[in-house]
Write an enzyme that holds these catalytic residues in place. Structure first.
Site, PDB file in Angstrom:
ATOM      1  N   ARG A  30      54.965  40.461  35.816  1.00 45.72           N
ATOM      2  CA  ARG A  30      54.650  40.889  37.181  1.00 45.72           C
ATOM      3  C   ARG A  30      53.809  42.167  37.181  1.00 45.72           C
ATOM      4  O   ARG A  30      53.073  42.426  38.121  1.00 45.72           O
ATOM      5  CB  ARG A  30      55.943  41.131  37.963  1.00 45.72           C
ATOM      6  CG  ARG A  30      56.749  39.860  38.215  1.00 45.72           C
ATOM      7  CD  ARG A  30      58.057  40.196  38.907  1.00 45.72           C
ATOM      8  NE  ARG A  30      58.855  39.002  39.157  1.00 45.72           N
ATOM      9  CZ  ARG A  30      60.079  39.023  39.664  1.00 45.72           C
ATOM     10  NH1 ARG A  30      60.645  40.184  39.967  1.00 45.72           N
ATOM     11  NH2 ARG A  30      60.752  37.898  39.857  1.00 45.72           N
ATOM     12  N   ARG A  31      53.958  42.971  36.124  1.00 42.82           N
ATOM     13  CA  ARG A  31      53.217  44.230  36.065  1.00 42.82           C
ATOM     14  C   ARG A  31      51.824  44.025  35.477  1.00 42.82           C
ATOM     15  O   ARG A  31      51.593  43.073  34.729  1.00 42.82           O
ATOM     16  CB  ARG A  31      54.004  45.258  35.239  1.00 42.82           C
ATOM     17  CG  ARG A  31      54.053  44.946  33.764  1.00 42.82           C
ATOM     18  CD  ARG A  31      54.915  45.945  33.010  1.00 42.82           C
ATOM     19  NE  ARG A  31      56.323  45.621  33.133  1.00 42.82           N
ATOM     20  CZ  ARG A  31      57.289  46.303  32.514  1.00 42.82           C
ATOM     21  NH1 ARG A  31      56.990  47.354  31.787  1.00 42.82           N
ATOM     22  NH2 ARG A  31      58.550  45.943  32.641  1.00 42.82           N
ATOM     23  N   LYS A  95      68.664  39.781  24.162  1.00 40.85           N
ATOM     24  CA  LYS A  95      69.986  39.967  23.565  1.00 40.85           C
ATOM     25  C   LYS A  95      70.943  40.568  24.587  1.00 40.85           C
ATOM     26  O   LYS A  95      70.672  41.631  25.138  1.00 40.85           O
ATOM     27  CB  LYS A  95      69.888  40.875  22.335  1.00 40.85           C
ATOM     28  CG  LYS A  95      69.013  40.310  21.216  1.00 40.85           C
ATOM     29  CD  LYS A  95      68.872  41.282  20.062  1.00 40.85           C
ATOM     30  CE  LYS A  95      67.993  40.706  18.953  1.00 40.85           C
ATOM     31  NZ  LYS A  95      67.815  41.653  17.827  1.00 40.85           N
ATOM     32  N   ALA A 127      60.510  47.205  18.708  1.00 41.80           N
ATOM     33  CA  ALA A 127      59.182  46.934  19.253  1.00 41.80           C
ATOM     34  C   ALA A 127      58.159  47.938  18.735  1.00 41.80           C
ATOM     35  O   ALA A 127      57.030  47.576  18.388  1.00 41.80           O
ATOM     36  CB  ALA A 127      59.232  46.973  20.785  1.00 41.80           C
ATOM     37  N   LYS A 177      76.054  44.038  18.803  1.00 46.47           N
ATOM     38  CA  LYS A 177      75.575  45.215  18.069  1.00 46.47           C
ATOM     39  C   LYS A 177      75.106  46.303  19.015  1.00 46.47           C
ATOM     40  O   LYS A 177      75.157  47.495  18.671  1.00 46.47           O
ATOM     41  CB  LYS A 177      74.487  44.810  17.077  1.00 46.47           C
ATOM     42  CG  LYS A 177      73.257  44.125  17.681  1.00 46.47           C
ATOM     43  CD  LYS A 177      72.164  45.091  18.095  1.00 46.47           C
ATOM     44  CE  LYS A 177      71.007  44.362  18.757  1.00 46.47           C
ATOM     45  NZ  LYS A 177      69.944  45.289  19.203  1.00 46.47           N
ATOM     46  N   ASP A 230      71.082  43.991  11.952  1.00 48.51           N
ATOM     47  CA  ASP A 230      70.711  44.497  13.274  1.00 48.51           C
ATOM     48  C   ASP A 230      71.621  45.644  13.701  1.00 48.51           C
ATOM     49  O   ASP A 230      71.179  46.617  14.324  1.00 48.51           O
ATOM     50  CB  ASP A 230      70.774  43.354  14.290  1.00 48.51           C
ATOM     51  CG  ASP A 230      69.860  43.584  15.488  1.00 48.51           C
ATOM     52  OD1 ASP A 230      69.161  44.606  15.506  1.00 48.51           O
ATOM     53  OD2 ASP A 230      69.841  42.726  16.391  1.00 48.51           O
ATOM     54  N   ARG A 241      67.505  52.082  22.228  1.00 46.81           N
ATOM     55  CA  ARG A 241      67.875  52.524  23.573  1.00 46.81           C
ATOM     56  C   ARG A 241      69.383  52.728  23.682  1.00 46.81           C
ATOM     57  O   ARG A 241      69.853  53.685  24.305  1.00 46.81           O
ATOM     58  CB  ARG A 241      67.419  51.502  24.606  1.00 46.81           C
ATOM     59  CG  ARG A 241      65.930  51.236  24.618  1.00 46.81           C
ATOM     60  CD  ARG A 241      65.598  50.049  25.510  1.00 46.81           C
ATOM     61  NE  ARG A 241      64.197  49.684  25.426  1.00 46.81           N
ATOM     62  CZ  ARG A 241      63.665  48.664  26.068  1.00 46.81           C
ATOM     63  NH1 ARG A 241      64.438  47.912  26.841  1.00 46.81           N
ATOM     64  NH2 ARG A 241      62.377  48.389  25.941  1.00 46.81           N
ATOM     65  N   ASN A 242      70.136  51.800  23.112  1.00 42.18           N
ATOM     66  CA  ASN A 242      71.589  51.882  23.208  1.00 42.18           C
ATOM     67  C   ASN A 242      72.132  53.079  22.436  1.00 42.18           C
ATOM     68  O   ASN A 242      73.055  53.756  22.891  1.00 42.18           O
ATOM     69  CB  ASN A 242      72.202  50.574  22.707  1.00 42.18           C
ATOM     70  CG  ASN A 242      71.811  49.403  23.585  1.00 42.18           C
ATOM     71  OD1 ASN A 242      72.328  49.232  24.682  1.00 42.18           O
ATOM     72  ND2 ASN A 242      70.866  48.596  23.120  1.00 42.18           N
ATOM     73  N   GLU A 267      70.768  47.066  27.243  1.00 42.33           N
ATOM     74  CA  GLU A 267      71.630  45.905  27.502  1.00 42.33           C
ATOM     75  C   GLU A 267      73.090  46.163  27.127  1.00 42.33           C
ATOM     76  O   GLU A 267      74.007  45.558  27.675  1.00 42.33           O
ATOM     77  CB  GLU A 267      71.118  44.683  26.733  1.00 42.33           C
ATOM     78  CG  GLU A 267      69.825  44.086  27.279  1.00 42.33           C
ATOM     79  CD  GLU A 267      70.035  43.222  28.510  1.00 42.33           C
ATOM     80  OE1 GLU A 267      71.173  43.147  29.005  1.00 42.33           O
ATOM     81  OE2 GLU A 267      69.042  42.630  28.981  1.00 42.33           O
TER      82      GLU A 267
END
Length: 312
Positions: A30-31, A95, A127, A177, A230, A241-242, A267
Site C-alpha cells: 500500500r505504501r 512469524k 532483513a 523464538k 533463529d 525488534r523483539n 510480533e
C-alpha cells in the site's frame, strides 16, 4: 520466473531483493516504495538482475510464485481480500500466532489455499543483513517437498535454503523464538550476565520444543536452524525488534512507550499472550512465556526476571 512479494515492510523488501537475483520480482504494498527500492534495484542491476517493480494486486496475482510477508495479525484479512487463484503456490514468511483466534499461520492459510501448495520460511536471518547480501541458511518447510525445493532453488547465491517437512514445527519455532528474544533483551538490559543468559536461552529452547511437540512438531526442527538457530540470533542481537523491546522494558519504560519508540511491529508481544492462552487451554508448561506475559502487563521488571530465572 516471476515471483510476487506481498508486503512492503523491511522484511518484504529484503525478500524481494533476495529473490530478485535469479527471478523477476513484483512487490505489492500500500505504501510507495520508490525510494526504499532505489538502492536495492541499483544493487540488482549491477549484478545483471532485473529491478524489483512495484505493482498493484491484480498484476501481482499473475506471478508464478507468491511470497507473503504480511504481519500475522493481518494475515487472515489479507487472504480474504486477495482472493488468490486456486493454483497459487505460496511461501509464507510471517512469524507469529494470530491473537484473535489463537491460530497458527498454517491454520489461517488452510482456509484459503490448498495445504499442499503452502510453504513456510524459517531460520535465522535479518532483513538488514539480507539486503547487504550477507550469507545465511534458511529452511523452507512444506508437506509438499517438490514445492519446497522449487522455492529453495529460486533463492540467491548467498542463501543456503533447505527443504524440510514439519511445517507446524517450523512455524511454532519461528513464533516462539520472538517471545524468548524479548526475555533475552530484558536479561541483557539488566546486565544479569552471560551465565543467566545462557540459562534463559537453554530453558527457552526446551520450553519452545515442549510447546511445539504437543502440536506434533519434531524435536530436530527445534534443535536446527528453524528453532535453535533463529532463537540464538534473535535473542542476542540489537537488529532484533523483539530483543529491543526487552531492552526497553529493562529500562522500566512502559510497553506503550517501548513500542512507540520502536516504530515497527514486534510480533513477540502479541505472540506471548497467544501462547500463554493456548498453553493454559491445553495444560502445557510454559514458565518463560507466562512470566513474560505478566511483565508485559506491568509487573516489575526486576521481580519478573528474578521469578523467571528461578522458575524456568
Amino acid at each position: 520466473m516471476e515471483i510476487a512479494v506481498f508486503g512492503g515492510g523491511a522484511w518484504g523488501r529484503a525478500l524481494a531483493f533476495a529473490f530478485g537475483e535469479k527471478n523477476e520480482v513484483k512487490i505489492i504494498s500500500r505504501r510507495d516504495l520508490n525510494e526504499p527500492l532505489k538502492k536495492l534495484n541499483d544493487a540488482l542491476i549491477s549484478k545483471g538482475s532485473a529491478p524489483i517493480e512495484q505493482v498493484d494486486l491484480e498484476r501481482g496475482l499473475k506471478a508464478a510464485l507468491y511470497v507473503i510477508a504480511i504481519s500475522v495479525q493481518h494475515l487472515r484479512e489479507w487472504f480474504q481480500n486477495a482472493s488468490l487463484p486456486k493454483n497459487a503456490k505460496v511461501l509464507i514468511a510471517s512469524k507469529g500466532i494470530e491473537v484473535l483466534n489463537k491460530a497458527f499461520v498454517s491454520e489461517i492459510a488452510k482456509d484459503f489455499i490448498d495445504p499442499n501448495a503452502l510453504c513456510f520460511l524459517a531460520g535465522p536471518s535479518f532483513a538488514a543483513e539480507i539486503i547487504q547480501g550477507l550469507p545465511c541458511a534458511l529452511v523452507i518447510h512444506s508437506n509438499n517437498q517438490a514445492l519446497a525445493l522449487e522455492f529453495a532453488n529460486k533463492t540467491p547465491s548467498f542463501i543456503r535454503a533447505y527443504a524440510q517437512q514439519d511445517i507446524i514445527g517450523g512455524e511454532i519455532a519461528g513464533a516462539y523464538k520472538n517471545v524468548i528474544a524479548i526475555a533475552g533483551g530484558v536479561c541483557d538490559g539488566l546486565k544479569l550476565g552471560n551465565s543467566a543468559k545462557a540459562s534463559l536461552l537453554s530453558r527457552g529452547l526446551v520450553e519452545m520444543q515442549r510447546f511445539g511437540a504437543f502440536f506434533g512438531g519434531k524435536t530436530e526442527t527445534f534443535l536446527g536452524l528453524s528453532g535453535a538457530g533463529d532463537l540464538f540470533l534473535t535473542a542476542n542481537s540489537i537488529l532484533s525488534r523483539n530483543y529491543r523491546v526487552g531492552l526497553g522494558l529493562a529500562q522500566n519504560k512502559p510497553l506503550e512507550v517501548v513500542l512507540e519508540e520502536l516504530g515497527e511491529v514486534a510480533e513477540g508481544v502479541k505472540t506471548t499472550n497467544a501462547i500463554v492462552e493456548i498453553a493454559r487451554k491445553y495444560g502445557i508448561y510454559t514458565p518463560i512465556a507466562s512470566e513474560l506475559a505478566l511483565l508485559l502487563k506491568g509487573k516489575s521488571v526486576l521481580e519478573s526476571m528474578n521469578d523467571l530465572i528461578r522458575r524456568a
